[in-house]
Design a protein around this motif. Structure first.
Motif, short mmCIF file in Angstrom:
data_model
loop_
_atom_site.label_atom_id
_atom_site.label_comp_id
_atom_site.label_asym_id
_atom_site.label_seq_id
_atom_site.Cartn_x
_atom_site.Cartn_y
_atom_site.Cartn_z
N ILE A 180 50.10 51.67 45.85
CA ILE A 180 49.19 52.70 45.35
C ILE A 180 48.97 52.52 43.84
O ILE A 180 47.85 52.64 43.34
CB ILE A 180 49.74 54.11 45.66
N GLY A 181 50.04 52.19 43.11
CA GLY A 181 49.92 51.98 41.67
C GLY A 181 49.00 50.81 41.34
O GLY A 181 48.12 50.92 40.48
N ILE A 182 49.19 49.68 42.02
CA ILE A 182 48.33 48.51 41.80
C ILE A 182 46.89 48.82 42.20
O ILE A 182 45.94 48.46 41.49
CB ILE A 182 48.86 47.29 42.58
N GLY A 183 46.75 49.51 43.32
CA GLY A 183 45.41 49.87 43.81
C GLY A 183 44.66 50.76 42.83
O GLY A 183 43.48 50.53 42.54
N LEU A 184 45.34 51.77 42.31
CA LEU A 184 44.71 52.66 41.35
C LEU A 184 44.33 51.91 40.07
O LEU A 184 43.26 52.15 39.49
CB LEU A 184 45.64 53.83 41.02
N GLY A 185 45.21 51.01 39.63
CA GLY A 185 44.92 50.21 38.44
C GLY A 185 43.65 49.38 38.63
O GLY A 185 42.79 49.32 37.74
N LEU A 186 43.53 48.73 39.78
CA LEU A 186 42.35 47.91 40.06
C LEU A 186 41.08 48.76 40.17
O LEU A 186 40.02 48.40 39.66
CB LEU A 186 42.55 47.11 41.34
N SER A 187 41.19 49.91 40.86
CA SER A 187 40.01 50.74 41.06
C SER A 187 39.51 51.33 39.74
O SER A 187 38.31 51.35 39.47
CB SER A 187 40.30 51.87 42.05
N PHE A 188 40.44 51.79 38.89
CA PHE A 188 40.03 52.34 37.60
C PHE A 188 39.48 51.24 36.68
O PHE A 188 38.57 51.49 35.89
CB PHE A 188 41.18 53.07 36.93
N SER A 189 40.04 50.03 36.78
CA SER A 189 39.51 48.93 35.96
C SER A 189 38.10 48.58 36.41
O SER A 189 37.25 48.22 35.60
CB SER A 189 40.42 47.71 36.06
N TYR A 190 37.82 48.69 37.73
CA TYR A 190 36.47 48.44 38.24
C TYR A 190 35.48 49.45 37.67
O TYR A 190 34.40 49.08 37.19
CB TYR A 190 36.48 48.51 39.77
N ILE A 191 35.85 50.74 37.70
CA ILE A 191 34.97 51.79 37.18
C ILE A 191 34.74 51.60 35.68
O ILE A 191 33.60 51.72 35.19
CB ILE A 191 35.57 53.18 37.47
N LEU A 192 35.79 51.25 34.95
CA LEU A 192 35.67 51.02 33.51
C LEU A 192 34.76 49.83 33.22
O LEU A 192 33.90 49.89 32.33
CB LEU A 192 37.06 50.78 32.91
N PHE A 193 34.93 48.76 33.98
CA PHE A 193 34.11 47.57 33.80
C PHE A 193 32.64 47.88 34.09
O PHE A 193 31.72 47.42 33.40
CB PHE A 193 34.62 46.46 34.72
N LEU A 194 32.41 48.71 35.12
CA LEU A 194 31.05 49.10 35.48
C LEU A 194 30.38 49.88 34.35
O LEU A 194 29.21 49.66 34.02
CB LEU A 194 31.08 49.94 36.76
N GLN A 195 31.14 50.78 33.72
CA GLN A 195 30.59 51.56 32.60
C GLN A 195 30.30 50.67 31.39
O GLN A 195 29.28 50.85 30.71
CB GLN A 195 31.58 52.67 32.21
N PHE A 196 31.19 49.72 31.11
CA PHE A 196 30.95 48.79 30.00
C PHE A 196 29.69 47.97 30.25
O PHE A 196 28.87 47.77 29.33
CB PHE A 196 32.14 47.85 29.83
N ALA A 197 29.53 47.49 31.48
CA ALA A 197 28.36 46.68 31.82
C ALA A 197 27.08 47.49 31.66
O ALA A 197 26.07 46.98 31.15
CB ALA A 197 28.48 46.15 33.24
N ALA A 198 27.11 48.76 32.07
CA ALA A 198 25.93 49.63 31.92
C ALA A 198 25.57 49.82 30.45
O ALA A 198 24.39 49.76 30.07
CB ALA A 198 26.19 50.98 32.58
N GLN A 199 26.57 50.01 29.60
CA GLN A 199 26.31 50.20 28.17
C GLN A 199 25.79 48.91 27.52
O GLN A 199 24.93 48.97 26.64
CB GLN A 199 27.59 50.66 27.46
N PHE A 200 26.31 47.75 27.96
CA PHE A 200 25.80 46.48 27.45
C PHE A 200 24.32 46.32 27.79
O PHE A 200 23.55 45.74 27.02
CB PHE A 200 26.59 45.31 28.01
N SER A 201 23.92 46.82 28.96
CA SER A 201 22.52 46.73 29.36
C SER A 201 21.65 47.70 28.55
O SER A 201 20.58 47.33 28.08
CB SER A 201 22.38 47.03 30.85
N LEU A 202 22.14 48.95 28.39
CA LEU A 202 21.36 49.97 27.69
C LEU A 202 21.24 49.69 26.20
O LEU A 202 20.20 49.91 25.59
CB LEU A 202 21.98 51.35 27.92
N LYS A 203 22.32 49.20 25.60
CA LYS A 203 22.34 48.99 24.16
C LYS A 203 22.07 47.54 23.75
O LYS A 203 21.78 47.27 22.59
CB LYS A 203 23.71 49.40 23.58
N GLY A 204 22.17 46.61 24.71
CA GLY A 204 22.00 45.20 24.38
C GLY A 204 20.88 44.57 25.18
O GLY A 204 19.91 45.22 25.57
#
Length: 378
Positions: free
Chosen positions: A326-350
């Motif tokens: 569960i710990g590893i799974g949560l780490g991967l899932s939250f990193s996916y959501i974080l990566f998705l938000q970063f990618a969206a900001q790179f598109s909007l601002k870059g």
């Protein structure tokens, strides 16, 4: 000694029947755990949200009926679909780890079912959730978001949702461009306004300038105040001026100033139509709406990726229970959501393409899912 044909048929029928039982068992486990997780987490979210906003509700005398039906009945499906990939991942990790701890996964694989075949009911369940998420996000949730935002503006927010917009450049029709230094959506007025008209060759034909432009709600027209009109001919130019003049512009104040959550109130067809309109106008808002469009396709697809990662991680029986999985799974899932938000900001601002921004996380995590699948115990 080879078995008679009758015994072979009976053996295959029994094996097929066992597989169908296992498929149904996994699908019930998957969907049951998924909806249980949604109910549990959203109940906690509603309690915390209500505790945070109760002072505003009481201060503005929000009716209980409006709080329940206009706000929370629309709040719940919005957050359920927004985090559906995360809920899927947690569900898969939880019940698969429990099955592995009870040696059920070992029993299933020892019965002759391959690991790939065991994934079928997982993907069938993921398909059901992905289709439901896609339909809700594109056709149901937009209307729910609109009702929720109207309630928030009336009973929760202390200031207007819309804010002044600066440096507006738009193409409003063929060969017609407008510019405003600033626009206030509350007063529906703009400063330092210009309209430029070009011929088909790109030559400037006329330019209308004004200190101020205001939208007349009775005429549904824009009125330019203290205007100057310069007409540019091939041989000579002319200049005229006046106090007020009405324009034939087809845009409305709503087209110039949209609230931050406006993109979430549009159905799939409305979103496509609005994107085409923004392309024609050359609006800077285009990227925001393209990101939203591709997000609505990428999120349901992420459900399959996170399902494969979840099964590959949690199908092995480990010492110490399911906590590590569960710990590893949560780490991967939250990193996916974080990566998705970063990618969206790179598109909007870059300069990152909106489609690539929304699909790069899925591509990267598809590779991770494939590697985990390959090394999973089979």
């Amino acid at each position: 000694m080879e078995k008679p044909d009758g015994e072979k048929i009976i053996g295959k029928t029994i094996a097929s029947f066992k597989m169908r039982i296992i498929d149904g068992y996994i699908i019930r486990k998957f969907l049951g755990t998924f909806f249980f997780c949604i109910i549990l987490i959203l109940t906690i979210a509603v309690v915390f949200d209500f505790a945070e906003k109760i002072d505003n509700f009481m201060e503005k005398d929000a009716p209980a009926k409006a709080i329940i039906f206009d706000y929370y009945f629309n709040f719940i499906p919005y957050f359920a679909t927004l985090f559906s990939p995360l809920f899927v991942f947690i569900s898969v990790i939880f019940f698969t780890s429990k099955m592995a701890a009870n040696t059920e996964i070992i029993a299933i694989l020892n019965s002759g079912m391959s690991f790939l075949r065991m994934m079928w009911p997982y993907f069938i369940s993921a398909l059901v959730i992905a289709i439901l998420t896609f339909l809700l996000t594109n056709f149901v949730i937009p209307q729910a978001n609109l009702k929720r935002m109207v309630f928030e503006d009336k009973y929760y927010r202390s200031t207007a949702r819309r804010v002044p917009v600066m440096n507006i450049h738009r193409q409003v029709s063929k060969n017609v461009l407008i510019y405003m230094e600033s626009f206030n959506p509350i007063s529906q007025a703009g400063r330092n306004f210009t309209i430029e008209k070009f011929d088909d060759s790109g030559r400037l034909e006329s330019k209308l300038s004004g200190n101020m432009v205001r939208y007349d709600t009775t005429k549904n027209k824009w009125t330019v105040i203290n205007y100057y009109i310069r007409k540019i001919g091939k041989n000579e130019d002319s200049l005229s001026n006046g106090d007020r003049i009405d324009t034939t512009l087809t845009i409305t104040p709503a087209d110039l100033s949209r609230g931050p959550g406006f993109v979430g109130t549009m159905t799939y067809d409305e979103l496509n139509d609005y994107i085409n309109q923004l392309r024609l106008q050359g609006s800077d808002e285009l990227k925001l709406f393209l990101v939203e469009k591709h997000r609505r396709f990428a999120n349901p697809f992420a459900i399959f990726i996170l399902t494969l990662i979840g099964v590959s991680l949690s199908s092995k029986k480990v010492r110490g229970g399911i906590g590590m999985n569960i710990g590893i799974g949560l780490g991967l899932s939250f990193s996916y959501i974080l990566f998705l938000q970063f990618a969206a900001q790179f598109s909007l601002k870059g300069n990152l393409d909106p489609m690539m921004a929304m699909w790069i996380p899925n591509i990267l995590y598809s590779i991770i899912a494939f590697v985990l699948y390959k090394i999973a115990p089979k």
